[in-house]
Scaffold this active site. Sequence first.
Site, PDB file in Angstrom:
ATOM      1  N   ASP B 211       0.739  -1.464   0.227  1.00 29.60           N
ATOM      2  CA  ASP B 211       0.309  -0.043   0.429  1.00 29.60           C
ATOM      3  C   ASP B 211       0.639   1.173  -0.127  1.00 29.60           C
ATOM      4  O   ASP B 211       1.928   1.205   0.562  1.00 29.60           O
ATOM      5  CB  ASP B 211      -1.013  -0.242   1.409  1.00 29.60           C
ATOM      6  CG  ASP B 211      -1.975   0.846   1.075  1.00 29.60           C
ATOM      7  OD1 ASP B 211      -2.924   1.483   2.105  1.00 29.60           O
ATOM      8  OD2 ASP B 211      -2.241   1.632   0.318  1.00 29.60           O
ATOM      9  N   ASN B 212       0.375   2.196  -0.547  1.00 33.81           N
ATOM     10  CA  ASN B 212       1.044   3.685  -0.734  1.00 33.81           C
ATOM     11  C   ASN B 212       2.460   3.966  -1.226  1.00 33.81           C
ATOM     12  O   ASN B 212       2.564   4.564  -0.721  1.00 33.81           O
ATOM     13  CB  ASN B 212       1.315   4.186   1.077  1.00 33.81           C
ATOM     14  CG  ASN B 212      -0.259   4.497   1.856  1.00 33.81           C
ATOM     15  OD1 ASN B 212      -0.052   3.890   2.748  1.00 33.81           O
ATOM     16  ND2 ASN B 212      -1.056   5.176   1.535  1.00 33.81           N
ATOM     17  N   GLU B 241      -6.251   7.220   0.947  1.00 39.48           N
ATOM     18  CA  GLU B 241      -7.316   7.074   1.874  1.00 39.48           C
ATOM     19  C   GLU B 241      -7.951   8.324   2.653  1.00 39.48           C
ATOM     20  O   GLU B 241      -7.591   9.162   2.830  1.00 39.48           O
ATOM     21  CB  GLU B 241      -7.010   6.349   3.199  1.00 39.48           C
ATOM     22  CG  GLU B 241      -5.864   6.514   4.420  1.00 39.48           C
ATOM     23  CD  GLU B 241      -4.153   5.697   3.538  1.00 39.48           C
ATOM     24  OE1 GLU B 241      -4.617   4.962   2.369  1.00 39.48           O
ATOM     25  OE2 GLU B 241      -3.486   6.085   4.130  1.00 39.48           O
TER      26      GLU B 241
END
Lengths: 735, 259
Positions: B211-212, B241
């Site tokens: 993620d990210n 998010e």
Amino acid sequence: MLKEAVEEKKKLVQGLRGKPWPMKKKLVTLRESQEFVEKYEGALGKGKGRKLYAYKVMMSKKWMKFQRDFENFKTACIPWEMKIKEIESHFGSSVASYFIFLRWMYGINMILFCLTFGLVMVPEALMGRPYGTIPRKTVPRAEAPSAMDFAVLWDFGGYAQYSVLFYGYYNNQRAIGWLKFRMPLSYFLVGVGTVAYSYMVVIRTMARNANESGVGDDNSFNFSWKIFTSWDYLIGNPETADNKFASITTSFKEAILEEQESRKDDNIHLTRFLRVLANFLVLCCLAGSGYLIYFVVRRSQKFALEGLETHTWWERNEVNMVMSLLGMFCPMLFDVISALENYHPRVALQWQLGRIFALFLGNLYTFIIALMDEINLKREEEKIIKFNITTWEASLYNATGSENSTAPPVTFHPADVPRGPCWETMVGQEFVRLIISDTMTTYITLLIGDFLRAVLVRFLNYCWCWDLEAGMGAFYAPCLPALNVLRLHVSMYLQCWAVMCCNVPQERVFKASGSNNFYMAMLLVILFLSTLPAIYTIVTIPPSFDCGPFSGKKRMFDVIQETLESDFPAWFSKVFSYASNPGLVLPFILLMVLAIYYLQSTSKSYKEANVDLKKKLQTQNEENKRKNKLAALKAQTDLEEARAATQTAERQKNINASLQRQHAEEEEDLGSSQRKNGRPPPSVRHQDGRPPATRAPVPRTLHPDTHRSLGYLPGGGFPQQREPRMHRVPSLQRH
Amino acid sequence: MVSPAIALAFIPLLLTIIIRCRYYFVLFYRAVLVRIWKDCVTGLSREERAYQYVLTHATPGDPDSILDAFDVWCSKVEFISNIGPKKGKILDRLLMEQSPLTVLELGAHCGYSTVRIARSLPLGARLYSLEMDARNAVIAEKIIRLAGFDDDTVELIVNPSDEVIPLLRSDYGLERLDFVFMDHWKKCYLPDLQMLEGSGLLGKGSMIVADNVLFPGAPKFLRYIRKSGLYEWKVHRATLEYSKGIRDGMAELVYQGIK
């Protein structure tokens, strides 16, 4: 016979590239054909002619080779070709198109520079009177001590001012040197020539682009265009390829969203309101920047009256800094505001360019209006100085003449003569300073900005070249094209380097290139509007009496009149005076306007005819497609029916055959009764078990005519099917 | 001094920067300023505040309501960098397609992503969740048990990932990892990936989701997966998010094995 063979081989070699063969085969064929041609070509000539023919062939081959090498050499000579190709492979063709455009501008400026340098600066430097001989070419006594300081030179005062770089240095002598070079005439004509050349080049490029411009409509087959034409084949870097891939995907998503939204078609009022709001904000920004420039120029005039030495460097260069900073930051603001408007990106880019153009123009004209005030001030000063000079000269003559009656040649140093103000040099200086500060600000911001924002690099895709400043100031400072060349030269390298260093390309790049008529049209308008003030000043304001090549004349264009009278034979000037008669010029202008109107209407009608033809072609294509589809469907149904028909026919035949055999067997069995009781008839199953695939080719070969007849007589299949059934019934009946 | 006019000329630049980076400013405000303020005022840490909220607003035993409560808290009250609803949907879809039996999660933080993954696991699957920080691990444990997942489904290991991964095979008896989810420190993505490769726990078809990778970003990780040729990789682009304007991405890698 032989000749035809050789010709055939030659044709084969020529057409080899287009053939769909594997590479190995092509290479082998090429070698064989070439050997054949070489061996037998020489044999074509007869007798003595043979040697000559062979010689001719050899020479023509050498000539072709030479031409090819020359083409290669010419391509290698194009400046920055390798650099641009490298950029192209890293960033795609859109970014490279900007650099190609930049290079084109560099070429134009180079030519302008050569013109001014060769025809204006060099003759005056070589053949004109040297520095220090006449008052206008000498630094005044009062300024002499500081004339060599770097600060003064950087501001283009001191020795820089009294040099070929500026208007005021040029002497108004009609012909200089042993060549009798007409300096004032040359100055005027070169000025006119640069403007005319610029216009001509832009219009020629526009005309050339109009031929290849996209006549296709952008509204239909959007997605087809996107699918088949999105990829950029000039990319040579894996990371760029990934980025391009991602950007194509994003553009597809956006196009789909756009399509959905356009179908939805709601909130047109909100969109319109937002667009009006965005334009209002842009207008506020433009007004603000115009007012700021006006305010700053007024302040600098106040400073000038108080004497420039009392103010800091910042205050002296305020005007230039503010103009450069505004010219750099306002376009960014316009870009952000345009996010409100929700236009198609190409339309948004055109709006953006229009706004930047309005910004630059507004700034330039505010600057010029402020300068006009200074020019008027200087002209007022002229009258006073003229008066002062006459009194000063009178006092000098009185002083020397009081001794003897015949006045000896009055010797006074040129540096001591009181000098008239020179507004042309002042204008030239202002523009030069503006361009320099613009350049410096651009470079410094480029370095800082690109390094700070290493992730998002935005290229200056805006028309910041072809400076409005250059168009206006070039007449009063012949050194401007040189500066421009230098600036573009350095900026080319700087931008190339910046691009390669901070190597993350923009997600969405558009072609800001010379091949787009919109940009050319914009350049043309900018050119026109920037030469307008220069032309106005040439025509209305009388030149300074004490400096420049036109001093002493009432208007600058009087030099043409003078040339016509003195340098050309008498009949020429008469003809010219007749030709320039308003009575002749006005009808001529009217005729040209009518010709333009006529050409415009014919070109419009051609365009309409073009569109009609295209539509016809399209409908024709669609008709053909439809017909083909129908025919294919029909053929398919015929095939199915024929297959089904023969299948049932075969089955019936097999059933009949098996039944008959069964009869025969049963009759045999009846003869030898108990053994074959429970045995199922194997023959039927065998025949049923035969793969149906073998039946499939049968109808095609055996019944080609039923194929067709079935199509025209839908009930044609039935008579064949009925027959087996009729056969079956009697067999049952027989039972 | 520098004249006011030059200062005024910088106004368009300031306006541009403010408008262009407005999402980043908002994020900074929510993630840093509000957090510091609330830390001083309440004396609890951010994760504890989140836990209080979830405890009061969610039904125990229902993972969906816990996740919803988290989402509401993170969008309205404060900002915690969980995976969020949009990227969470992508993660759910990948899990449904893959149906892994052994899942490793690096960086549980509050337990949001743990609950999310555990919710989509097939029967008999087991999730190993690593969390380095002890206080966060306590909160995560509470939340996972609140969601109703027992020790058979989710095991929370409180140790840094670089210490645990070499011991997975020996101490925890894992043979193969079907799915790995990375959401811990971005600079640890690459070393942990290489450790996983070295440990032999990845087989052909194992999926790794990181993620990210675009914001805050893991450039070395991306460069490595491009060059190594061991993975079929794809970056799912979405937004960060609980934020609308900041682009972010999740990298999905499928291990191909050494050729």
